[in-house]
Design an enzyme around this catalytic site. Structure first.
Site, mmCIF file in Angstrom:
data_model
loop_
_atom_site.group_PDB
_atom_site.id
_atom_site.type_symbol
_atom_site.label_atom_id
_atom_site.label_comp_id
_atom_site.label_asym_id
_atom_site.label_seq_id
_atom_site.Cartn_x
_atom_site.Cartn_y
_atom_site.Cartn_z
ATOM 1 N N HIS A 135 0.820 -1.222 0.000
ATOM 2 C CA HIS A 135 0.000 0.000 0.000
ATOM 3 C C HIS A 135 0.849 1.267 0.000
ATOM 4 O O HIS A 135 0.342 2.347 -0.297
ATOM 5 C CB HIS A 135 -0.992 -0.007 1.172
ATOM 6 C CG HIS A 135 -0.404 0.306 2.513
ATOM 7 N ND1 HIS A 135 -0.095 -0.655 3.441
ATOM 8 C CD2 HIS A 135 -0.082 1.491 3.103
ATOM 9 C CE1 HIS A 135 0.378 -0.090 4.532
ATOM 10 N NE2 HIS A 135 0.399 1.222 4.349
ATOM 11 N N ASP A 165 0.147 -7.703 1.744
ATOM 12 C CA ASP A 165 0.510 -6.287 1.684
ATOM 13 C C ASP A 165 2.025 -6.086 1.697
ATOM 14 O O ASP A 165 2.543 -5.231 2.412
ATOM 15 C CB ASP A 165 -0.135 -5.516 2.841
ATOM 16 C CG ASP A 165 -0.093 -3.996 2.621
ATOM 17 O OD1 ASP A 165 0.130 -3.577 1.471
ATOM 18 O OD2 ASP A 165 -0.263 -3.258 3.600
ATOM 19 N N GLY A 237 3.156 6.529 8.059
ATOM 20 C CA GLY A 237 4.494 6.746 7.522
ATOM 21 C C GLY A 237 5.464 5.658 7.957
ATOM 22 O O GLY A 237 6.505 5.463 7.355
ATOM 23 N N SER A 239 4.592 2.578 7.834
ATOM 24 C CA SER A 239 4.236 1.414 7.020
ATOM 25 C C SER A 239 5.398 0.967 6.142
ATOM 26 O O SER A 239 6.006 1.770 5.436
ATOM 27 C CB SER A 239 3.037 1.742 6.116
ATOM 28 O OG SER A 239 1.869 1.862 6.875
ATOM 29 N N GLY A 295 -7.901 -27.020 -3.179
ATOM 30 C CA GLY A 295 -9.138 -27.207 -3.940
ATOM 31 C C GLY A 295 -10.323 -27.597 -3.086
ATOM 32 O O GLY A 295 -11.142 -28.434 -3.499
ATOM 33 N N ILE A 298 -13.767 -24.534 3.047
ATOM 34 C CA ILE A 298 -13.729 -25.001 4.427
ATOM 35 C C ILE A 298 -14.508 -24.065 5.345
ATOM 36 O O ILE A 298 -14.751 -22.904 5.011
ATOM 37 C CB ILE A 298 -12.280 -25.129 4.929
ATOM 38 C CG1 ILE A 298 -11.509 -23.823 4.699
ATOM 39 C CG2 ILE A 298 -11.581 -26.307 4.277
ATOM 40 C CD1 ILE A 298 -10.072 -23.842 5.198
#
Length: 506
Positions: A135, A165, A237, A239, A295, A298
């Site tokens: 981000h 992220d 900031g 992040s 596959g 759940i």
């Protein structure tokens, strides 16, 4: 008499006062001996950690071209992080300033403008590999890495993973860089000291310290949530910046905060290094994530479901559906199975299974331990690769004649009817869905509380297929005779998506 008695009294008071002072001094000495004041200041190693790693922590500067609003042009206020010390200054400056022509013209004729933002990151390879948050650089036209000495270098985007992220950048440095290495986040204990370094509110390299407040925190921000929670000050900031242990190893990437004001309130979250290492390795190697795929769909094993399936204690991930083209189907995994172990790792809940499957290499053959009808079985599965889900095509409406009223039967607080063409049309149920359709739900029933609704299709009762309301009633009556407290239903929606629901039979 008075003088004679007064003097000794004063003397005794002085003696007693001296004793009190002495005891107080002894108490202070003992207090210091146990090191509480030093503990309040934090461990002595924080300064050493900061000095060792500060040059590996960088600022991430991005720019993006956006459509101008209002007056635009040279009179447009620059984009600043909320809470920036310059925010108020620029706000007053641009509100009071009138541009060319009084600032009253331009409107839609204003050219696009560039906005800037700042975040944090850190160098993991001296050749110029940088880790940050997705981000921080999302939608950016240009990305620059600013080193601790102020050197600004244009960065190339290597790859991103939106689900965790994370992002990896590459720069070409003019000189050798200082890099940091990853530590083992699994070894963290609650209360361990950690150090966060980043670029809060665009102020530049800032060091804060705190403790590990919690581990494996799920805040429902993504499918693989397992955050480290810390009270080390993390603000806007920060992040993308690193969270260090006292050895100077990165044990997390600071990503999220919980705050009503935008500033730190002591609740910050970091992606653990165990997750980061796997994601970064794949982004560097492939430029994308290649996650394992089992596959299956759940759901959680509730106490009621566990009782219905003879599982004690309630644990694992209940298989609600199996993809016809997925790896689980040829391995023999079926709806109703409960996965309790995957590739040697215990599965306590659906999140555990999602994370361990995603972290397992595509094409690897693994042992999957399931519980089926109260018995453990081991299935061998060769994992596939998880693809981005495709959009489900909307059902096409067709004009149909007025449906005839179905014959219904009541059971479990439900009005039930055998599927026919009219009911399939009314509730938009695919031809591939088989079972007994719910036409009404008693508002005061357990079924209503479990969110069953008209149009749901009961496919199985107690893991046996049903085709009529009479079949369901027969199974329920038998379960009551057997002393069961609940019945397990396999329920489908009109699209064929399955889930398990446990209803009381009392």
């Amino acid at each position: 008499m008075i003088a004679a008695t007064t003097a000794p009294s004063r003397s005794r008071r002085r003696v007693r006062l001296g004793v009190r002072i002495g005891l107080a001094a002894l108490a202070v000495s003992a207090f210091s001996a146990f090191g509480t004041p030093a503990h309040a200041r934090g461990p002595d190693g924080i300064a050493d950690v900061a000095e060792k790693v500060i040059d590996a922590v960088v600022n991430i500067s991005t720019s993006q071209t956006v459509a101008a609003k209002g007056g635009g042009g040279s009179n447009t206020m620059p984009q600043l992080p909320p809470g920036s010390p310059f925010e108020e200054f620029f706000d007053d400056f641009f509100k009071n300033r009138r541009g060319p022509g009084g600032g009253s013209k331009g409107g839609d004729n204003n050219p696009p403008r560039k906005t800037n933002s700042l975040g944090s990151g850190f160098i993991i390879d001296a050749s110029g590999v940088v880790v940050t948050n997705n981000h921080v650089i999302a939608d950016a036209d240009e990305i620059h890495v600013i080193l601790n000495d102020g050197t600004k270098i244009k960065a190339e985007l290597v790859g991103v993973d939106k689900k965790t992220d994370l992002a990896v950048l590459k720069i070409k440095p003019p000189k050798p860089l200082v890099a940091v290495k990853f530590g083992d986040s699994d070894k963290l204990r609650l209360g361990d000291w950690v150090v966060a370094i980043g670029n809060p509110f665009s102020l530049g390299g800032t060091v804060t310290a705190g403790i590990v407040s919690a581990k494996n925190r799920d805040i429902s921000s993504g499918p693989y949530d397992s955050y480290i929670q810390t009270d080390a000050s993390i603000n806007r900031g920060n992040s993308g910046g690193p969270l260090f242990n006292l050895d100077g190893d990165v044990i997390g990437v600071n990503t999220l905060i919980i705050s009503p004001s935008g500033g730190s309130i002591g609740i910050g979250f970091a992606v653990p290094s165990k997750t980061v290492v796997g994601v970064v390795d794949q982004l560097r190697q492939f430029g994308e994530l290649r996650r394992g795929w089992l596959g299956v769909r759940i759901q959680s094993v509730t106490d009621e479901i566990a009782e219905s399936l003879n599982i004690k204690p309630a644990r694992g991930a209940l298989v609600a559906g199996v993809d016809d083209k997925g790896p689980a189907k040829p391995a023999g995994i079926e709806p109703g199975d409960v996965v309790v172990k995957f590739d040697g790792k215990d599965v306590k809940d659906p999140k555990d299974l999602s994370r361990v499957v995603a972290d397992t290499a595509v094409g690897k053959e693994v042992d999957v331990v399931i519980i089926r009808k109260g018995q453990e079985e081991t299935k061998k599965v060769t994992l596939g690769r998880l693809q981005d889900p495709e959009k489900v095509q909307a059902a096409v409406k067709t004009d149909e004649p007025a449906p005839e009223k179905p014959v219904t039967q009541k059971a479990l607080g439900l009005d039930l009817a055998a599927l026919n063409k009219d009911l399939r049309t009314r509730y938009k149920i695919k031809d591939s869905v088989k079972g007994v359709v719910v036409t009404n739900v008693d508002a005061n029933s357990d079924a209503a509380e479990k969110r069953l609704s008209a149009g749901d299709v009961i496919v199985e009762v107690a893991q046996e297929a049903v085709s009529s309301g009479a079949d369901i009633q027969k199974r329920v009556d038998q379960l009551k005779k057997d002393g069961k407290k609940s019945v397990l239903l396999l329920v489908s929606n009109g699209e064929g998506e399955l889930r398990f629901v446990a209803l009381s039979v009392q």
